[in-house]
Write an enzyme that holds these catalytic residues in place. Structure first.
Site, short mmCIF file in Angstrom:
data_model
loop_
_atom_site.label_atom_id
_atom_site.label_comp_id
_atom_site.label_asym_id
_atom_site.label_seq_id
_atom_site.Cartn_x
_atom_site.Cartn_y
_atom_site.Cartn_z
CG ASP A 162 -0.29 -0.34 2.48
OD1 ASP A 162 0.80 0.22 2.70
OD2 ASP A 162 -0.81 -1.14 3.28
CE LYS A 220 -7.30 4.92 1.05
NZ LYS A 220 -6.41 6.05 1.23
CG MET A 255 -3.30 4.15 12.48
SD MET A 255 -4.13 2.54 12.43
CE MET A 255 -3.55 1.79 13.93
#
Ligand code: SAH
Length: 267
Positions: free
Chosen positions: A43, A64, A179
């Site tokens: 990714d 994605k 995150m």
């Protein structure tokens, strides 16, 4: 004996961490496997410098899908098995270390359940490396004897939140949040409500070791404003604890090749 791909021995899947993004922080083993793989599934998190080095014919971006939404993990798992069953040598490349908020554990379980041989190649996690290159040691004999790595992805006000911010505040050690850019206001609040000193140092390191690395510092009280003023966005790690303040005493001599922009909020 049939020589069809279906009957052939499956290839091996290598669950490889890329490190935080600087190609020089790839392990020697990761580099060798990337060069030898038939196909690399990745990714965006390994960062532009590492991804751009992979030959286009041998790489698949599984971050994605068209339309922008995240590829479901189930689809990635199935693709790994499919490629291995074609006899291919497959590298599943993750940013940082695959086993630190990287879903590497789930991939390993899925591969084992489907009788695909695999190997795990550990790596430098951004949870330690991004603070380090900003001059912040996650432990320090005078400031922190423990460190917790937590996800900031969850809503701390939810009852079922898996992260116990109150307990974390009580450790007195360093808290590194991954995150955690979006929910910064929620968990800095949760920590203050849990009794943590609002003057506690906090640092945000965006795109650690990538070109354009950015570092912003403040306190539990000011860091949300600092984030907004400096325009810090993911991927970034948040370091909460006295160690974040030690950067002050070393930064003038800290040699780093990364990132043109270094920004300081109020301490
Ligand atoms: N497996 C990864 C973490 C994946 S979770 C690792 O070990 O580093 C994704 C989060 O990792 C991002 O939201 C961010 O918090 C962090 N991250 C990954 N690479 C980063 C980098 N180069 N700089 C800052 N944060 C990074």
């Amino acid at each position: 004996m049939s020589d069809s791909a279906i009957d052939a021995e499956p290839g091996t899947v290598y669950l490889v961490g890329s490190g935080p993004g600087d190609p020089e922080l790839l392990t020697v083993k990761a580099k060798r496997l990337l060069e030898a793989a038939d196909v690399v599934l990745h990714d965006k998190l390994p960062g532009p410098e590492i991804i751009d080095q992979l030959p286009e014919a041998r790489r698949e971006d599984v971050g994605k899908r068209a339309g922008g939404e995240r590829t479901p993990q189930s689809e990635i798992n199935e693709r790994l098995v499919e490629l291995a069953r074609e006899g291919k040598s497959v590298v599943r490349l993750k940013g940082g270390d695959s086993f630190v908020f990287g879903r590497g554990g789930e991939e390993a379980e899925y591969l084992a359940a489907h009788e695909i041989p695999f190997e795990i190649v550990p790596a430098v996690t951004s949870a330690i490396a991004a603070p380090a290159v900003a001059g912040i040691p996650v432990t320090h004999r005078d400031h922190a004897s423990s460190v917790s790595f937590v996800t900031g992805h969850e809503d701390p006000t939810k009852d079922e939140s898996a992260v116990d911010w109150e307990a974390l505040a009580a450790t007195g050690g360093t808290i590194v949040v991954l995150m955690g850019v979006g929910r910064l206001p929620d968990y800095t609040n949760a920590l203050r409500e849990a009794g943590m000193n609002p003057e506690t140092s906090v640092a945000l390191i965006e795109r650690g070791t990538w070109p354009g690395q950015q570092v912003a510092t403040g306190t539990l009280e000011t860091i949300v404003d600092v984030r907004d003023e400096e325009g810090i966005s993911p991927p970034a790690v948040t370091v909460i604890g006295d160690v974040a303040g030690t950067r002050e005493s070393t930064v003038d001599f800290l040699q780093t090749d990364y990132g043109a922009a270094e920004s300081e909020g109020e301490q």
